[in-house]
Enzyme design. Structure first.
Site, PDB file in Angstrom:
ATOM      1  N   ALA A  18       0.632  -1.116  -0.168  1.00 14.49           N
ATOM      2  CA  ALA A  18      -0.113  -0.120   0.054  1.00 14.49           C
ATOM      3  C   ALA A  18       0.834   1.262  -0.160  1.00 14.49           C
ATOM      4  O   ALA A  18       0.304   2.458   0.261  1.00 14.49           O
ATOM      5  CB  ALA A  18      -1.041  -0.060   1.216  1.00 14.49           C
ATOM      6  N   SER A  19       2.096   1.230  -0.258  1.00 22.45           N
ATOM      7  CA  SER A  19       2.945   2.078  -0.221  1.00 22.45           C
ATOM      8  C   SER A  19       3.104   3.191  -1.416  1.00 22.45           C
ATOM      9  O   SER A  19       3.489   4.392  -1.371  1.00 22.45           O
ATOM     10  CB  SER A  19       4.427   1.989   0.179  1.00 22.45           C
ATOM     11  OG  SER A  19       5.053   1.136  -0.829  1.00 22.45           O
ATOM     12  N   ARG A  20       2.268   2.499  -2.473  1.00 18.49           N
ATOM     13  CA  ARG A  20       2.380   3.440  -3.735  1.00 18.49           C
ATOM     14  C   ARG A  20       1.242   2.677  -4.935  1.00 18.49           C
ATOM     15  O   ARG A  20       1.010   1.443  -4.579  1.00 18.49           O
ATOM     16  CB  ARG A  20       3.786   3.564  -4.418  1.00 18.49           C
ATOM     17  CG  ARG A  20       4.381   2.396  -4.738  1.00 18.49           C
ATOM     18  CD  ARG A  20       5.609   2.118  -5.257  1.00 18.49           C
ATOM     19  NE  ARG A  20       6.542   1.238  -5.465  1.00 18.49           N
ATOM     20  CZ  ARG A  20       6.509   0.515  -6.587  1.00 18.49           C
ATOM     21  NH1 ARG A  20       5.872   0.920  -7.626  1.00 18.49           N
ATOM     22  NH2 ARG A  20       7.167  -0.889  -6.796  1.00 18.49           N
ATOM     23  N   TYR A 159       6.028 -13.693 -13.770  1.00 16.88           N
ATOM     24  CA  TYR A 159       4.909 -12.852 -13.516  1.00 16.88           C
ATOM     25  C   TYR A 159       3.471 -13.339 -13.985  1.00 16.88           C
ATOM     26  O   TYR A 159       2.580 -13.342 -13.124  1.00 16.88           O
ATOM     27  CB  TYR A 159       5.060 -11.404 -13.852  1.00 16.88           C
ATOM     28  CG  TYR A 159       4.216 -10.603 -13.361  1.00 16.88           C
ATOM     29  CD1 TYR A 159       4.343 -10.041 -12.068  1.00 16.88           C
ATOM     30  CD2 TYR A 159       3.208  -9.574 -14.117  1.00 16.88           C
ATOM     31  CE1 TYR A 159       3.360  -9.045 -11.543  1.00 16.88           C
ATOM     32  CE2 TYR A 159       2.319  -8.862 -13.591  1.00 16.88           C
ATOM     33  CZ  TYR A 159       2.380  -8.556 -12.290  1.00 16.88           C
ATOM     34  OH  TYR A 159       1.612  -7.520 -11.929  1.00 16.88           O
ATOM     35  N   ALA A 160       3.552 -13.720 -15.315  1.00 13.46           N
ATOM     36  CA  ALA A 160       1.989 -14.130 -15.762  1.00 13.46           C
ATOM     37  C   ALA A 160       1.627 -15.472 -15.108  1.00 13.46           C
ATOM     38  O   ALA A 160       0.445 -15.609 -14.816  1.00 13.46           O
ATOM     39  CB  ALA A 160       2.248 -14.356 -17.154  1.00 13.46           C
ATOM     40  N   ALA A 161       2.690 -16.324 -14.740  1.00 12.95           N
ATOM     41  CA  ALA A 161       2.207 -17.583 -14.298  1.00 12.95           C
ATOM     42  C   ALA A 161       2.007 -17.171 -12.871  1.00 12.95           C
ATOM     43  O   ALA A 161       0.814 -18.064 -12.582  1.00 12.95           O
ATOM     44  CB  ALA A 161       3.680 -18.648 -14.073  1.00 12.95           C
ATOM     45  N   ILE A 192      -2.193   0.616 -16.025  1.00 13.80           N
ATOM     46  CA  ILE A 192      -2.994   1.505 -15.149  1.00 13.80           C
ATOM     47  C   ILE A 192      -1.617   2.959 -15.033  1.00 13.80           C
ATOM     48  O   ILE A 192      -0.644   2.445 -15.102  1.00 13.80           O
ATOM     49  CB  ILE A 192      -2.944   1.187 -13.706  1.00 13.80           C
ATOM     50  CG1 ILE A 192      -3.984  -0.020 -14.006  1.00 13.80           C
ATOM     51  CG2 ILE A 192      -3.929   2.167 -12.840  1.00 13.80           C
ATOM     52  CD1 ILE A 192      -5.378   0.160 -14.585  1.00 13.80           C
TER      53      ILE A 192
END
Length: 252
Positions: A18-20, A159-161, A192
């Protein structure tokens, strides 16, 4: 709030990472709604930053240190939350890492580290967080995944896996705990507008935008609004779903 929620006040919320970025936007949105929010970071400096930001909105909210790939760190966090009467009934699991490389060049450590944090870390976290939800017979689990968990991405096999694994994990939780009025869903953002995308070259940004029918990046507040909805009683009949928020770049 309806009678199906056992609390007389808004339930406590835990937001990881939650820091960024998205985690920051989600934590601030939940605090603004009146929840007591605990946001996590992997460092004391990050946790202090979260406390400063959240306390300005909700004095009872704060930041904590968490390394979710370390079971001891998870256990310590939930011990502290219980002592501080901040045990969450809403878990928004946003924390994750990347370590990009092509598969032919990817080292085992690069693969293992991403899976340990993004997938095993969320198992560590959820296996503890779910217990008070079961006792209360109410809970919300929301994972922040990624569009690449559904479509893959060049140089991001690890990352996708990990994000694809979270989809199956979330669906399994939805089936296992539906009888306890606990829902489990996953939000899969596309591109995003965060500090991470801001660092990309203009040429890469233009290429990304060509693949988005709405021709813009999403806003962190748009993802936060969806997380807020999924945490509410208005979403009580939604579980086991992957909700894509990507401007149309992937349509399931």
């Amino acid at each position: 709030m309806t009678d199906s929620n056992p609390t007389t006040q808004l339930p406590n919320v835990l937001v990881t990472g939650a820091s960024r970025g998205l985690g920051q936007a989600i934590a601030l949105a939940m605090a603004t709604k009146g929840h007591k929010v605990v946001g996590t970071a992997t460092s004391a400096e990050g946790a202090a930053k979260i406390t400063t930001e959240l306390a300005a909105i909700s004095p009872s909210s704060c930041g904590k240190v968490l390394r979710q790939n370390e079971k001891e760190s998870v256990d310590q966090l939930f011990t502290e939350l219980k002592e501080e009467e901040a045990t969450p009934l809403i878990l928004i699991a946003n924390a994750g890492i990347t370590s990009d490389n092509l598969v032919l060049r990817m080292k085992e450590e690069e693969w293992r580290q991403v899976l340990d944090v993004n997938l095993t870390g969320n198992f560590n976290l959820t296996s503890v967080a779910i217990k008070p939800m079961v006792k209360a017979r109410w809970g919300r689990i929301i994972f922040i995944g990624s569009v690449v968990g559904s479509i893959g991405n060049l140089g991001q096999a690890n990352y996708a896996a990990s994000k694809a694994g979270l989809i199956g994990f979330s669906k399994s939780l939805a089936r296992e705990f539906a009888s306890r009025n606990i829902t489990s869903n996953l939000i899969a953002p596309g591109f995003i507008d965060t500090d991470m995308t801001a660092k990309l070259d203009d040429a890469i940004k233009e290429e990304m935008l060509r693949n988005i029918p709405l021709r813009r990046y999403g806003k962190p507040t748009e993802v936060a609004a969806l997380a807020s909805f999924l945490s509410s009683e208005d979403s009580s009949y939604i579980t086991g779903q992957t909700l894509h928020i990507n401007g149309g770049m992937f349509m399931d």
